[in-house]
Design a protein around this motif. Sequence first.
Motif, PDB file in Angstrom:
ATOM      1  N   PHE A   1     -38.750  13.539   6.695  1.00  0.00           N
ATOM      2  CA  PHE A   1     -37.955  13.204   7.031  1.00  0.00           C
ATOM      3  C   PHE A   1     -36.315  13.556   7.117  1.00  0.00           C
ATOM      4  O   PHE A   1     -36.089  14.026   5.768  1.00  0.00           O
ATOM      5  CB  PHE A   1     -37.818  11.710   6.047  1.00  0.00           C
ATOM      6  CG  PHE A   1     -36.921  10.726   6.702  1.00  0.00           C
ATOM      7  CD1 PHE A   1     -37.136   9.698   7.509  1.00  0.00           C
ATOM      8  CD2 PHE A   1     -35.680  10.432   5.892  1.00  0.00           C
ATOM      9  CE1 PHE A   1     -36.286   8.616   8.076  1.00  0.00           C
ATOM     10  CE2 PHE A   1     -34.753   9.546   6.262  1.00  0.00           C
ATOM     11  CZ  PHE A   1     -35.208   8.610   7.225  1.00  0.00           C
ATOM     12  N   ASP A   2     -35.928  14.128   7.991  1.00  0.00           N
ATOM     13  CA  ASP A   2     -34.585  15.088   7.727  1.00  0.00           C
ATOM     14  C   ASP A   2     -33.274  14.291   8.194  1.00  0.00           C
ATOM     15  O   ASP A   2     -33.351  12.868   8.650  1.00  0.00           O
ATOM     16  CB  ASP A   2     -34.944  16.143   8.768  1.00  0.00           C
ATOM     17  CG  ASP A   2     -35.074  15.950  10.257  1.00  0.00           C
ATOM     18  OD1 ASP A   2     -34.549  14.862  10.758  1.00  0.00           O
ATOM     19  OD2 ASP A   2     -35.467  16.719  11.065  1.00  0.00           O
ATOM     20  N   GLU A   3     -32.075  14.960   8.344  1.00  0.00           N
ATOM     21  CA  GLU A   3     -30.814  14.199   8.487  1.00  0.00           C
ATOM     22  C   GLU A   3     -30.906  13.646  10.038  1.00  0.00           C
ATOM     23  O   GLU A   3     -30.470  12.701  10.127  1.00  0.00           O
ATOM     24  CB  GLU A   3     -29.755  15.405   8.357  1.00  0.00           C
ATOM     25  CG  GLU A   3     -28.480  14.905   8.351  1.00  0.00           C
ATOM     26  CD  GLU A   3     -28.402  13.558   7.355  1.00  0.00           C
ATOM     27  OE1 GLU A   3     -27.468  12.859   7.707  1.00  0.00           O
ATOM     28  OE2 GLU A   3     -28.936  13.747   6.218  1.00  0.00           O
ATOM     29  N   LEU A   4     -31.708  14.202  11.087  1.00  0.00           N
ATOM     30  CA  LEU A   4     -31.688  13.705  12.349  1.00  0.00           C
ATOM     31  C   LEU A   4     -32.272  12.352  12.447  1.00  0.00           C
ATOM     32  O   LEU A   4     -31.689  11.160  13.087  1.00  0.00           O
ATOM     33  CB  LEU A   4     -32.311  14.670  13.517  1.00  0.00           C
ATOM     34  CG  LEU A   4     -31.604  15.751  13.510  1.00  0.00           C
ATOM     35  CD1 LEU A   4     -32.175  16.675  14.756  1.00  0.00           C
ATOM     36  CD2 LEU A   4     -30.058  15.307  14.367  1.00  0.00           C
ATOM     37  N   ASP A   5     -33.603  12.210  11.618  1.00  0.00           N
ATOM     38  CA  ASP A   5     -34.290  11.100  11.491  1.00  0.00           C
ATOM     39  C   ASP A   5     -33.148  10.102  10.758  1.00  0.00           C
ATOM     40  O   ASP A   5     -33.279   8.899  11.091  1.00  0.00           O
ATOM     41  CB  ASP A   5     -35.475  11.227  10.595  1.00  0.00           C
ATOM     42  CG  ASP A   5     -36.559  12.178  11.246  1.00  0.00           C
ATOM     43  OD1 ASP A   5     -36.382  12.083  12.489  1.00  0.00           O
ATOM     44  OD2 ASP A   5     -37.458  12.748  10.557  1.00  0.00           O
ATOM     45  N   ARG A   6     -32.576  10.401   9.668  1.00  0.00           N
ATOM     46  CA  ARG A   6     -31.509   9.559   8.980  1.00  0.00           C
ATOM     47  C   ARG A   6     -30.589   8.893   9.922  1.00  0.00           C
ATOM     48  O   ARG A   6     -30.252   7.900   9.835  1.00  0.00           O
ATOM     49  CB  ARG A   6     -30.876  10.258   7.874  1.00  0.00           C
ATOM     50  CG  ARG A   6     -30.293   9.319   6.892  1.00  0.00           C
ATOM     51  CD  ARG A   6     -29.594  10.147   5.787  1.00  0.00           C
ATOM     52  NE  ARG A   6     -30.878  10.849   5.027  1.00  0.00           N
ATOM     53  CZ  ARG A   6     -31.807  10.091   4.384  1.00  0.00           C
ATOM     54  NH1 ARG A   6     -31.825   8.717   4.047  1.00  0.00           N
ATOM     55  NH2 ARG A   6     -32.720  10.819   3.495  1.00  0.00           N
TER      56      ARG A   6
ATOM     57  N   VAL B   1     -38.701   8.601  17.001  1.00  0.00           N
ATOM     58  CA  VAL B   1     -38.628   6.840  16.651  1.00  0.00           C
ATOM     59  C   VAL B   1     -40.224   6.580  16.639  1.00  0.00           C
ATOM     60  O   VAL B   1     -40.799   5.891  15.769  1.00  0.00           O
ATOM     61  CB  VAL B   1     -37.934   6.069  17.727  1.00  0.00           C
ATOM     62  CG1 VAL B   1     -38.294   4.677  17.644  1.00  0.00           C
ATOM     63  CG2 VAL B   1     -36.391   6.301  17.544  1.00  0.00           C
ATOM     64  N   ASP B   2     -41.039   7.290  17.666  1.00  0.00           N
ATOM     65  CA  ASP B   2     -42.584   6.756  17.743  1.00  0.00           C
ATOM     66  C   ASP B   2     -42.843   7.427  16.312  1.00  0.00           C
ATOM     67  O   ASP B   2     -43.971   6.639  15.536  1.00  0.00           O
ATOM     68  CB  ASP B   2     -43.143   7.659  18.697  1.00  0.00           C
ATOM     69  CG  ASP B   2     -42.870   6.767  20.099  1.00  0.00           C
ATOM     70  OD1 ASP B   2     -42.452   5.760  20.304  1.00  0.00           O
ATOM     71  OD2 ASP B   2     -43.134   7.418  21.366  1.00  0.00           O
ATOM     72  N   ARG B   3     -42.788   8.673  15.930  1.00  0.00           N
ATOM     73  CA  ARG B   3     -43.271   9.111  14.964  1.00  0.00           C
ATOM     74  C   ARG B   3     -43.018   8.168  13.503  1.00  0.00           C
ATOM     75  O   ARG B   3     -43.703   7.999  12.440  1.00  0.00           O
ATOM     76  CB  ARG B   3     -42.756  10.558  14.557  1.00  0.00           C
ATOM     77  CG  ARG B   3     -43.311  11.020  13.161  1.00  0.00           C
ATOM     78  CD  ARG B   3     -42.864  12.532  12.850  1.00  0.00           C
ATOM     79  NE  ARG B   3     -41.496  13.007  13.103  1.00  0.00           N
ATOM     80  CZ  ARG B   3     -40.776  12.739  12.433  1.00  0.00           C
ATOM     81  NH1 ARG B   3     -40.647  12.182  11.333  1.00  0.00           N
ATOM     82  NH2 ARG B   3     -39.276  13.030  12.531  1.00  0.00           N
ATOM     83  N   LEU B   4     -41.544   7.867  13.378  1.00  0.00           N
ATOM     84  CA  LEU B   4     -40.997   6.984  12.232  1.00  0.00           C
ATOM     85  C   LEU B   4     -41.784   5.497  12.301  1.00  0.00           C
ATOM     86  O   LEU B   4     -41.889   4.976  11.347  1.00  0.00           O
ATOM     87  CB  LEU B   4     -39.568   6.760  12.439  1.00  0.00           C
ATOM     88  CG  LEU B   4     -38.762   8.122  12.119  1.00  0.00           C
ATOM     89  CD1 LEU B   4     -37.489   7.960  12.603  1.00  0.00           C
ATOM     90  CD2 LEU B   4     -38.688   8.645  10.891  1.00  0.00           C
ATOM     91  N   ARG B   5     -42.270   5.231  13.090  1.00  0.00           N
ATOM     92  CA  ARG B   5     -42.971   3.633  13.676  1.00  0.00           C
ATOM     93  C   ARG B   5     -44.311   4.023  12.898  1.00  0.00           C
ATOM     94  O   ARG B   5     -44.931   3.270  12.196  1.00  0.00           O
ATOM     95  CB  ARG B   5     -43.055   3.279  14.933  1.00  0.00           C
ATOM     96  CG  ARG B   5     -41.515   2.602  15.553  1.00  0.00           C
ATOM     97  CD  ARG B   5     -41.383   2.000  16.637  1.00  0.00           C
ATOM     98  NE  ARG B   5     -42.272   0.657  16.440  1.00  0.00           N
ATOM     99  CZ  ARG B   5     -42.884   0.235  17.354  1.00  0.00           C
ATOM    100  NH1 ARG B   5     -42.336   0.418  18.781  1.00  0.00           N
ATOM    101  NH2 ARG B   5     -43.299  -1.033  17.245  1.00  0.00           N
ATOM    102  N   GLU B   6     -44.945   5.127  13.592  1.00  0.00           N
ATOM    103  CA  GLU B   6     -46.489   5.548  13.127  1.00  0.00           C
ATOM    104  C   GLU B   6     -46.471   5.800  11.609  1.00  0.00           C
ATOM    105  O   GLU B   6     -47.439   5.465  10.921  1.00  0.00           O
ATOM    106  CB  GLU B   6     -46.839   6.625  13.850  1.00  0.00           C
ATOM    107  CG  GLU B   6     -46.945   6.528  15.341  1.00  0.00           C
ATOM    108  CD  GLU B   6     -47.483   7.905  16.117  1.00  0.00           C
ATOM    109  OE1 GLU B   6     -47.544   8.959  15.623  1.00  0.00           O
ATOM    110  OE2 GLU B   6     -47.417   7.625  17.289  1.00  0.00           O
ATOM    111  N   THR B   7     -45.580   6.266  11.047  1.00  0.00           N
ATOM    112  CA  THR B   7     -45.574   6.499   9.453  1.00  0.00           C
ATOM    113  C   THR B   7     -44.803   5.195   8.848  1.00  0.00           C
ATOM    114  O   THR B   7     -44.601   5.468   7.386  1.00  0.00           O
ATOM    115  CB  THR B   7     -44.810   7.914   9.092  1.00  0.00           C
ATOM    116  OG1 THR B   7     -43.389   7.954   9.608  1.00  0.00           O
ATOM    117  CG2 THR B   7     -45.430   8.951   9.721  1.00  0.00           C
TER     118      THR B   7
END
Length: 170
Positions: A8-13, A45-51
Amino acid sequence: MTTKAAPFDELDRKIVTALMANARTSFAEIGATIGLSATAVKRRVDRLRETDVITGFTATVRPSALGWRTEAYVEVYCEGAAPPRRLAEVVRNHPEITAAMTVTGGADALLHVRATDVEHFEEVLERIRTEPFIRKTISYMVLSHLLPESPEAGASQPAPPSGTASPRLP
């Protein structure tokens, strides 16, 4: 079996922050703001939803527009030690309870209750009090929201029509 947490990096944030501010923001708009393509934002976003970092997308609605005109927080005091799972079973039986949590301090739990009016709230409170292990409740009626943009100020489902049983809130 333990799974390694996804990075979870700064771009994800930045993506999560943009979606929390407005879940309808397009991937292209987010990408333009943070320096990624729309496709790269979608993959993240897909990865953030999957996790389970992102667990859903909702609309915040003014409760009174949906018929919820009365709101309160209720402290619940139990006889003995009521296990959290038993409290969870009880609150699921009351559709007007929109949030419930165990807490530290004197009370065992805190409930957020929405009702169509004061009479409906009183009926809900009486139903809660019929649970055999509940010793007492203390209620705090909400007069106004000091942070009107907070999720607690919004509603997730319309109130039931007058004189009918309440629907189950999510």
